[in-house]
Motif scaffolding. Sequence first.
Motif, PDB file in Angstrom:
ATOM      1  N   HIS A 260       8.788 -21.376 -68.520  1.00  8.47           N
ATOM      2  CA  HIS A 260      10.322 -21.622 -68.138  1.00  8.47           C
ATOM      3  C   HIS A 260      10.803 -20.328 -67.819  1.00  8.47           C
ATOM      4  O   HIS A 260      11.333 -20.167 -66.589  1.00  8.47           O
ATOM      5  CB  HIS A 260      11.069 -22.035 -69.206  1.00  8.47           C
ATOM      6  CG  HIS A 260      12.543 -22.279 -68.961  1.00  8.47           C
ATOM      7  ND1 HIS A 260      12.709 -23.339 -67.920  1.00  8.47           N
ATOM      8  CD2 HIS A 260      13.649 -21.508 -69.114  1.00  8.47           C
ATOM      9  CE1 HIS A 260      14.345 -23.410 -67.766  1.00  8.47           C
ATOM     10  NE2 HIS A 260      14.660 -22.266 -68.366  1.00  8.47           N
ATOM     11  N   PRO A 370      13.445 -31.880 -65.653  1.00  8.49           N
ATOM     12  CA  PRO A 370      13.597 -30.334 -66.261  1.00  8.49           C
ATOM     13  C   PRO A 370      12.589 -30.219 -67.399  1.00  8.49           C
ATOM     14  O   PRO A 370      12.411 -31.170 -68.283  1.00  8.49           O
ATOM     15  CB  PRO A 370      15.049 -30.239 -66.732  1.00  8.49           C
ATOM     16  CG  PRO A 370      15.894 -31.228 -65.982  1.00  8.49           C
ATOM     17  CD  PRO A 370      14.775 -32.334 -65.917  1.00  8.49           C
ATOM     18  N   TRP A 371      11.916 -29.070 -67.544  1.00  9.92           N
ATOM     19  CA  TRP A 371      10.879 -28.683 -68.626  1.00  9.92           C
ATOM     20  C   TRP A 371       9.751 -29.449 -68.416  1.00  9.92           C
ATOM     21  O   TRP A 371       8.964 -29.627 -69.395  1.00  9.92           O
ATOM     22  CB  TRP A 371      11.479 -28.881 -69.896  1.00  9.92           C
ATOM     23  CG  TRP A 371      12.691 -27.663 -70.166  1.00  9.92           C
ATOM     24  CD1 TRP A 371      13.924 -27.649 -69.916  1.00  9.92           C
ATOM     25  CD2 TRP A 371      12.674 -26.369 -70.760  1.00  9.92           C
ATOM     26  NE1 TRP A 371      14.649 -26.500 -70.089  1.00  9.92           N
ATOM     27  CE2 TRP A 371      13.714 -25.576 -70.483  1.00  9.92           C
ATOM     28  CE3 TRP A 371      11.351 -25.890 -71.309  1.00  9.92           C
ATOM     29  CZ2 TRP A 371      13.834 -24.369 -71.115  1.00  9.92           C
ATOM     30  CZ3 TRP A 371      11.642 -24.345 -72.030  1.00  9.92           C
ATOM     31  CH2 TRP A 371      12.843 -23.859 -71.844  1.00  9.92           C
TER      32      TRP A 371
END
Lengths: 399, 294
Positions: A260, A370-371
Amino acid sequence: MKLKTLVAAMAVGLGTMGALAQTNSGPVKIGMITDMASLYADIDGPAGAEMVKWAVQDFGGKVLGRPVEVLSADHQNKADVASSKAREWMDKDNLAMLIGGTSSGTNLAMAKVAQEKKRPFISIGAGSARLTNEDCTPYTVHYAYDTVALAKVAGNALIKAGNKSWYFLTADYAFGQSLEADATTVIKANGGTVAGSVKHPLNASDFSSFLLQAQGSKAQILAMANAGGDFTNAMKAAKEFGITKTMKVAGLLVFINDVHSLGLSNTEGLQLADSWYWNQDDASRKFAKRFFDKYKRMPSSLQAADYSATMNYLKAVQTAGTTDGDKVMATLKSMKFDDFYSKGTIRADGRMIHDMYLFQVKGQKESTTPWDYYKLVAKVPGDQAFTTPAESKCSLIKK
Amino acid sequence: MEIFGIPLQAFLGQLVLGLVNGAFYAMLSLGLAVIFGLLDIVNFAHGALYMVGAFAAWIMLDKFGINFWFALVLAPLLVGVLGVVIERTFLKRLYGLDPLYGLLLTFGLSLILEGIFRDQYGVSGQSYPVPELLEGATNLGFMILPNYRAFVVLASLVVCLGTWFLIERTRLGAYLRAGTENAKLVQAFGVNVPLMVMLTYGAGAALAAMAGVLAAPIIQVTPLMGSNLIIVVFAVVVIGGMGSILGSVVTGLVLGLIEGMTRVFYPEASSVVVFVVMVIVLIIRPAGLFGKEA
């Protein structure tokens, strides 16, 4: 006069008895010692300690009718700080069980204290396989992953894909050394060669010199035997110097926080081994959502393991009907674990045997939410991922 | 051709990389030397201000889309203002006291600054991209040098020369130097000494921030980046001679080179070689290489 002495003696006696009784009816104390502020604090740290508390809450806050209390402390990546805190808790607070967070040096030191005091010690974030190999004890459980598993899972896959020559960039302490040695064993067993290695100090800020040396080796694989901030800075420099064009970079220990922080543009295609990924099934996603709501990021495999290990320890205490170290350890080693984190058993040497995974980092276009960073490449069964009983150097394994 | 068993090509490459790191050491130690030389404050907050500079650049890009070139001007200005605030609220109370008080105060401040950023952004770090104009690399024949790193060396040389010129060769610099020698006398000539001192600390902070912005595309922006560097930078200032501007610039560059060479010959020692040099220099010349004997 005699009466007074007698009364006094009885008072003292009663007092001690009261104290003794209290240790068996007072709170059951669980402690966690990890890196709370330095380079490994995001992958475990304060959020990891919170996961231990969540497990206690979800268990009901009580075991054997006694409340469960969680203590946590920062070891600052120093072995002496970790072992003296562990000793203090076991002596003064009658700590029932200790969880070790990141950093191999500190965990090896805590394992020694736990053995001396006969209390269960569950190591989560430390990598060095020495914990269940040369330095194994009857009280150590190594829960999440270790350097042997990282080397076997990531190493095997890369060699089988035709990458025969390797060069190591290694963090110069217990963890990096273990990882390089374990990976070298795997490489040689598969007919590969190690062109060389360069050892860098922990928390090095500039990696360009080291990388230039790696580039000169003409090896196919640049293997990073480091973690956290060291890994991210080395990875960034490798990209900047165009090393990723001539060599394939293998991160031997990469957490989702590192991916990330570097971004997909710097990590696309990277293959890595891990014990858990938040997006692997519904139960994991449920846990991850709860974590995300509080921390605005996804949990690392270590934070999931912190929760799982605490929960399973409490179940073991419940089953054993006592917090006695030997009895709880016997129960833990007879149990079959099955939760969102993993399915597994604990072997005689303390190694928790469970599946490991090989992931590949997605490209920016493939990542839809996201992620959403990993796709699964291979699932490696526990008996192939970890040290086999035949390879073990632990005296507790009967051959 | 080989030098000490290392191919010439690799040797030259390492020299260039050493120069890049030396440029950072020079710029950071320059700010420290200015603050110590003129204000007598051992500014332990320097590493934290460097970190805040890098974060300021990252936040400007991430939240407001302000690019690297504007950040290179805005972030130092912003941190310079922060420096002025620190000087006005805390440091001005400490003038005339033992320098130890200033050291402790700035050390505390750096812990607070680090703590705030750690709490907000964690330690994993943020990625700052290399500005478009400087993307890519140049083949020097013996190595591939990323254009951005070459730019850092140039930028650092310009900043260092500029600062040296300002302090040693201009009227303003003369006032400053005189003001720190004898504040009362200079004030009697109508020069506003407290204002000068305040701006000097602000300028020192801005220098640290500028180094931070320059570092952001090279390393991950993390709350720990300052404390990882500050001890080495202090060693540079001590070796160069506390307060000597020329000394800290030259020493910064040379130590960058020495450290780079150590990474080739014996990498495990690369984190301590600077301190070995410091010990040797202090034994031979207790005031540092360019320092004046007190």
